[in-house]
Design a protein around this motif. Structure first.
Motif, PDB file in Angstrom:
ATOM      1  N   MET A   1       0.849  -1.190   0.000  1.00 15.10           N
ATOM      2  CA  MET A   1       0.000   0.000   0.000  1.00 15.10           C
ATOM      3  C   MET A   1       0.891   1.249   0.000  1.00 15.10           C
ATOM      4  SD  MET A   1      -3.090  -0.909   2.596  1.00 15.10           S
ATOM      5  CE  MET A   1      -2.126  -1.638   3.892  1.00 15.10           C
ATOM      6  N   ALA A   2       0.310   2.344  -0.419  1.00  9.32           N
ATOM      7  CA  ALA A   2       1.033   3.618  -0.335  1.00  9.32           C
ATOM      8  C   ALA A   2       0.683   4.243   1.010  1.00  9.32           C
ATOM      9  CB  ALA A   2       0.610   4.529  -1.483  1.00  9.32           C
ATOM     10  N   VAL A   3       1.614   4.113   1.955  1.00  4.65           N
ATOM     11  CA  VAL A   3       1.381   4.677   3.294  1.00  4.65           C
ATOM     12  C   VAL A   3       2.317   5.868   3.466  1.00  4.65           C
ATOM     13  CG1 VAL A   3       1.428   4.245   5.771  1.00  4.65           C
ATOM     14  CG2 VAL A   3       0.722   2.424   4.205  1.00  4.65           C
ATOM     15  N   VAL A   4       1.718   7.029   3.628  1.00  2.00           N
ATOM     16  CA  VAL A   4       2.511   8.259   3.725  1.00  2.00           C
ATOM     17  C   VAL A   4       2.292   8.876   5.092  1.00  2.00           C
ATOM     18  CG1 VAL A   4       2.851  10.582   2.777  1.00  2.00           C
ATOM     19  CG2 VAL A   4       2.369   8.654   1.243  1.00  2.00           C
ATOM     20  N   MET A   5       3.387   9.261   5.726  1.00  2.00           N
ATOM     21  CA  MET A   5       3.289  10.009   6.978  1.00  2.00           C
ATOM     22  C   MET A   5       3.508  11.481   6.671  1.00  2.00           C
ATOM     23  SD  MET A   5       5.848   9.711  10.218  1.00  2.00           S
ATOM     24  CE  MET A   5       6.454  11.225  10.935  1.00  2.00           C
ATOM     25  N   LEU A   6       2.547  12.290   7.103  1.00  2.00           N
ATOM     26  CA  LEU A   6       2.673  13.746   6.977  1.00  2.00           C
ATOM     27  C   LEU A   6       2.899  14.273   8.383  1.00  2.00           C
ATOM     28  CD1 LEU A   6      -0.641  13.979   5.004  1.00  2.00           C
ATOM     29  CD2 LEU A   6       1.591  14.388   3.967  1.00  2.00           C
ATOM     30  N   TRP A   7       3.759  15.246   8.544  1.00  2.00           N
ATOM     31  CA  TRP A   7       3.881  15.820   9.878  1.00  2.00           C
ATOM     32  C   TRP A   7       4.034  17.339   9.840  1.00  2.00           C
ATOM     33  CZ3 TRP A   7       8.049  13.528   7.528  1.00  2.00           C
ATOM     34  CH2 TRP A   7       9.286  14.157   7.604  1.00  2.00           C
ATOM     35  N   ASP A   8       3.378  17.952  10.804  1.00  2.00           N
ATOM     36  CA  ASP A   8       3.466  19.404  10.957  1.00  2.00           C
ATOM     37  C   ASP A   8       4.591  19.706  11.928  1.00  2.00           C
ATOM     38  OD1 ASP A   8       1.236  19.479   9.394  1.00  2.00           O
ATOM     39  OD2 ASP A   8      -0.155  19.743  11.080  1.00  2.00           O
ATOM     40  N   ASP A   9       5.292  20.820  11.670  1.00  2.00           N
ATOM     41  CA  ASP A   9       6.360  21.192  12.588  1.00  2.00           C
ATOM     42  C   ASP A   9       6.035  22.524  13.272  1.00  2.00           C
ATOM     43  OD1 ASP A   9       7.078  23.246  10.822  1.00  2.00           O
ATOM     44  OD2 ASP A   9       8.525  21.946   9.763  1.00  2.00           O
ATOM     45  N   HIS A  10       6.955  22.969  14.092  1.00  2.00           N
ATOM     46  CA  HIS A  10       6.708  24.191  14.867  1.00  2.00           C
ATOM     47  C   HIS A  10       6.719  25.441  13.990  1.00  2.00           C
ATOM     48  CE1 HIS A  10       6.776  22.423  18.951  1.00  2.00           C
ATOM     49  NE2 HIS A  10       7.581  21.536  18.400  1.00  2.00           N
ATOM     50  N   ASN A  11       7.196  25.334  12.747  1.00  2.00           N
ATOM     51  CA  ASN A  11       7.182  26.486  11.835  1.00  2.00           C
ATOM     52  C   ASN A  11       5.889  26.566  11.051  1.00  2.00           C
ATOM     53  OD1 ASN A  11       9.784  26.965  12.674  1.00  2.00           O
ATOM     54  ND2 ASN A  11      10.713  25.853  10.951  1.00  2.00           N
ATOM     55  N   GLY A  12       4.995  25.616  11.285  1.00  2.00           N
ATOM     56  CA  GLY A  12       3.729  25.618  10.544  1.00  2.00           C
ATOM     57  C   GLY A  12       3.841  24.937   9.192  1.00  2.00           C
ATOM     58  N   ALA A  13       4.977  24.341   8.908  1.00  2.00           N
ATOM     59  CA  ALA A  13       5.137  23.645   7.625  1.00  2.00           C
ATOM     60  C   ALA A  13       4.659  22.199   7.755  1.00  2.00           C
ATOM     61  CB  ALA A  13       6.606  23.666   7.202  1.00  2.00           C
ATOM     62  N   THR A  14       4.271  21.617   6.627  1.00  4.08           N
ATOM     63  CA  THR A  14       3.915  20.199   6.593  1.00  4.08           C
ATOM     64  C   THR A  14       4.947  19.450   5.766  1.00  4.08           C
ATOM     65  OG1 THR A  14       1.578  20.687   6.808  1.00  4.08           O
ATOM     66  CG2 THR A  14       2.136  18.535   5.917  1.00  4.08           C
ATOM     67  N   ASN A  15       5.429  18.348   6.302  1.00  2.00           N
ATOM     68  CA  ASN A  15       6.459  17.535   5.658  1.00  2.00           C
ATOM     69  C   ASN A  15       5.865  16.159   5.408  1.00  2.00           C
ATOM     70  OD1 ASN A  15       8.867  19.435   6.708  1.00  2.00           O
ATOM     71  ND2 ASN A  15       7.437  19.049   8.372  1.00  2.00           N
TER      72      ASN A  15
END
Ligand code: HEM
Length: 508
Positions: free
Chosen positions: A330-344
C-alpha cells in the motif's frame, strides 16, 4: 479511543496484537495468542495427549480470581489476587492451573496493563480463539496487594451454598447455571487433584486422566448443554459416582433444566449469553476500580515511536499498524506538521516480517514504518497524519499529536561501562514551561506487579544549548536500566517517551 493515550494504546496492543509483530512484551517474545494456537496446546506438556489445555486453565483462573467478589462490601473480584501463593494453597484453588496461567500471561503486564488485565484478556482470547463468541474487553483492573478472602465454590457444596456464592458475586441463579455451562464448555476434572471424583483413566491419549465436561473440551460450543440434555454426557460433575460432588448436576437441574434446554436448542443463544456473562465476570472488580471503555483497535495506529535529538537533527523511528489489511504494497505516507507551521511528508515502507493477527486470523494487520528518519530538530514535530492509498487518517481532524518538549539527546554519554556511570542529557524545548523533568523506570515487585520509580533531572544552573531550539538538563546514572523521560509542563504531566538505557550512549 484517541491517540495519544498510553493506557488504551497498551491495552489495544495486548488485546489485538495477539500473534506476530508487536505482540510480545519485547520484540522477540511471543504474544499471548501464540499459547493457544492451536487450542489443544498445553505449555506444561506439549505431547498433545495430556488431556489438558492452556485455554481451559486460563478460563478457570479468571473465574477463580473473580469468584471471591463480595458485592456488599466491594472486595474481591478480578484483581490477580490468585497470583499469591497463599490463595493458590487453599483447597478451593487446588491444582497448578493458576500458576501455569500467571507464568504465561503476567509477563505482558506493564505500567499501563495490570496482571489482572492480562488474566482477563487471556480468558477473552481462550473463548474467542477457540470457537466462542467475541467478548467486549475493558482494561484498567488494579492488582491486589494481598490475597482476597476465600469464596470460590467447591463441588461438594450444597446447591443453596452455590446460589448464595454466586449471589454474593452479583449473579442470579439463572446466570449461575449459564456461567458454569460457559466455563465448563472447556476442560474437565483431573484425577490427580480430584481422585474422589475421577478415577485413574489409564488412557494414553489422556495421560493426566482428565474426565472432560463434554466431548469437545478444547473449544467452545453448546455440547456441554446438548450432551447433558440428551443424557449422553460424561461430565464428571453430573454423572460422577459420588453424588455429593455432582455440583453441575444440581446447578444445571436447579430450574428444571429450562436454561440448559434453551442452550441445547440454540447454539446462538448459548454463545450470546456467554459473551455477555463472561464480559461481566471479567469486569467484576473491587469497588473503586474504574475500568476503561471497551478496547477497540485503532484503524491506523502509530506505535513504538522513538525520537531523539542529535544536534540539529531529530532522528525518528516509528511503526504504523494498518488494521484489517494484509497488503504489504500500500502507499502509506506520513505527513507531519512542525513548529514552523510547515507540513512535511515521507513514504513509509512495509515492515519486513510485519504482520500481526487476532482471533485465529479473523483480523490481520500489516505494519509499515520508518527507521531513523532524520529531519530538522529545530523545526521539530507537533502532529502526524497518515494517508493510506490516498485516504487521509487524521483522527477526524485532530491528527496524531507528538510531544517533542522533552527528548533524549545524543550528547548523553558514558564515563564508565564497568561500573556504569553515564550522564543522561534530556533536551528540553526552549519556551516550554517545564517545572519538573524526570526519568522513570518500571520494575516488577516480588508479586509481579509493576512499580514505577522516578529520578528527577534537575534544571541546569547554566543553560547548555543543543541547538537554537533546545537546552539540556542532565543527571548521572549508575545503572543500565531502561528509563523513559517524563515532565510536568504548565502543571500537566506529559506523556513519557520511549525507554533508553545508559549503555546506548557513546563514551564521554
Ligand atoms: C459452582 C461453581 C463451580 C464449581 C463447583 C466448579 C468446579 C470445577 C472443578 C472441580 C473443576 C476441575 C478442575 C481440575 O481438575 O483441574 C473445574 C474445572 C473447570 N472450571 Fe469449574 N466450577 C464452577 C464454576 C465454573 C465457572 C463459572 C467457570 C468459568 C466461567 C469455570 C471454568 C472451569 C474450567 C474452564 C475448568 C477446566 C479446567 C481444566 O480443564 O484445566 N468453572 N471446575
Amino acid at each position: 479511543w484517541t491517540y495519544p493515550n498510553l493506557q488504551l494504546d497498551a491495552l489495544d496492543t495486548l488485546r489485538w496484537d495477539q500473534i506476530g509483530y508487536n505482540s510480545g512484551p519485547n520484540p522477540n517474545s511471543p504474544g499471548i495468542g501464540t499459547f493457544i494456537a492451536p487450542c489443544t496446546f498445553f505449555t506444561s506438556d506439549t505431547s498433545g495427549n495430556s488431556g489438558r489445555s492452556n485455554a481451559a486453565d486460563w478460563i478457570r483462573t479468571a473465574y477463580h480470581d473473580m469468584a471471591t467478589y463480595n458485592q456488599t462490601d466491594g472486595t474481591g473480584g478480578l484483581d490477580a489476587s490468585i497470583r499469591f501463593g497463599a490463595e493458590q494453597a487453599r483447597p478451593e484453588n487446588v491444582g497448578d492451573a493458576f500458576n501455569n496461567t500467571i507464568n504465561v500471561v503476567s509477563g505482558h503486564a506493564n505500567r499501563y496493563v495490570s496482571v489482572a488485565d492480562t488474566l482477563a484478556v487471556a480468558a477473552v482470547m481462550a473463548f474467542e480463539n477457540c470457537g466462542g463468541p467475541q467478548i467486549a474487553f475493558r482494561g484498567g483492573r488494579v492488582d491486589a496487594t494481598e490475597p482476597n478472602v476465600p469464596g470460590v465454590p467447591q463441588p461438594q457444596d450444597t446447591l443453596d451454598a452455590h446460589i448464595a456464592d454466586f449471589a454474593r458475586s452479583g449473579f442470579t441463579q439463572t446466570e449461575m447455571i449459564s456461567l458454569v455451562a460457559c466455563g465448563h464448555s472447556f476442560g474437565g476434572v483431573q484425577h490427580a487433584i480430584f481422585p474422589d471424583i475421577v478415577p485413574d483413566l489409564d488412557d494414553p491419549t489422556d495421560t493426566q486422566s482428565v474426565q472432560h465436561f463434554d466431548t469437545t473440551f478444547t473449544n467452545f460450543d453448546n455440547n456441554i448443554a446438548s450432551e447433558y440434555i440428551a443424557g449422553t454426557t460424561q461430565n464428571p460433575l453430573v454423572v460422577g459416582s459420588n453424588i455429593t460432588t455432582n455440583s453441575d448436576q444440581r446447578i444445571f437441574g436447579s430450574d428444571g433444566n429450562a436454561t440448559m434446554l434453551s442452550f441445547a436448542n440454540s447454539a446462538e443463544l448459548f454463545a450470546s449469553t456467554c459473551s455477555t456473562l463472561i464480559a461481566r465476570m471479567l469486569d467484576t472488580v473491587p469497588s473503586g476500580v474504574q475500568l476503561t471503555e471497551v478496547v477497540t483497535p485503532l484503524p491506523v495506529k502509530p506505535t513504538n515511536l522513538v525520537h531523539i535529538l542529535d544536534g540539529d537533527n531529530m532522528v525518528f523511528t516509528l511503526d504504523v499498524r494498518i488494521w484489517n489489511s494484509t497488503n504489504t504494497s500500500m502507499a502509506v505516507v506520513m505527513l507531519w506538521d512542525d513548529h514552523n507551521g510547515a507540513t512535511n511528508s515521507t513514504t513509509l515502507p512495509a515492515r519486513r516480517l510485519g504482520t500481526s493477527s487476532a482471533i485465529n486470523d479473523l483480523y490481520k494487520a500489516t505494519w509499515y514504518g520508518v527507521d531513523e528518519l532524520t529531519f530538522d530538530g529545530v523545526a521539530g514535530i507537533t502532529t502526524m497524519r497518515f494517508t493510506v492509498n490516498g485516504d487521509l487518517e487524521d483522527q477526524n481532524g485532530l491528527g496524531f499529536p507528538v510531544q517533542d518538549s522533552v527528548l533524549f539527546s545524543t550528547s548523553s554519554c558514558s564515563f564508565s561501562r564497568n561500573p556504569i556511570l553515564a550522564r543522561i542529557d534530556v533536551a528540553v524545548r526552549n519556551g516550554v514551561n517545564a517545572t519538573r523533568v524526570f526519568l522513570e523506570h518500571t520494575s516488577f515487585d516480588s508479586t509481579g506487579a509493576p512499580v514505577v520509580t522516578r529520578i528527577d533531572v534537575p534544571p541546569p544552573t547554566q543553560a547548555v544549548a543543543v541547538n537554537s531550539a533546545y537546552s539540556v538538563w542532565s543527571t548521572n546514572l549508575t545503572d543500565n536500566l531502561f528509563y523513559t523521560i517524563g515532565a510536568e509542563i504548565d502543571g500537566t504531566l506529559i506523556n513519557p517517551t520511549w525507554a533508553n538505557q545508559a549503555q546506548n550512549f557513546k563514551s564521554c
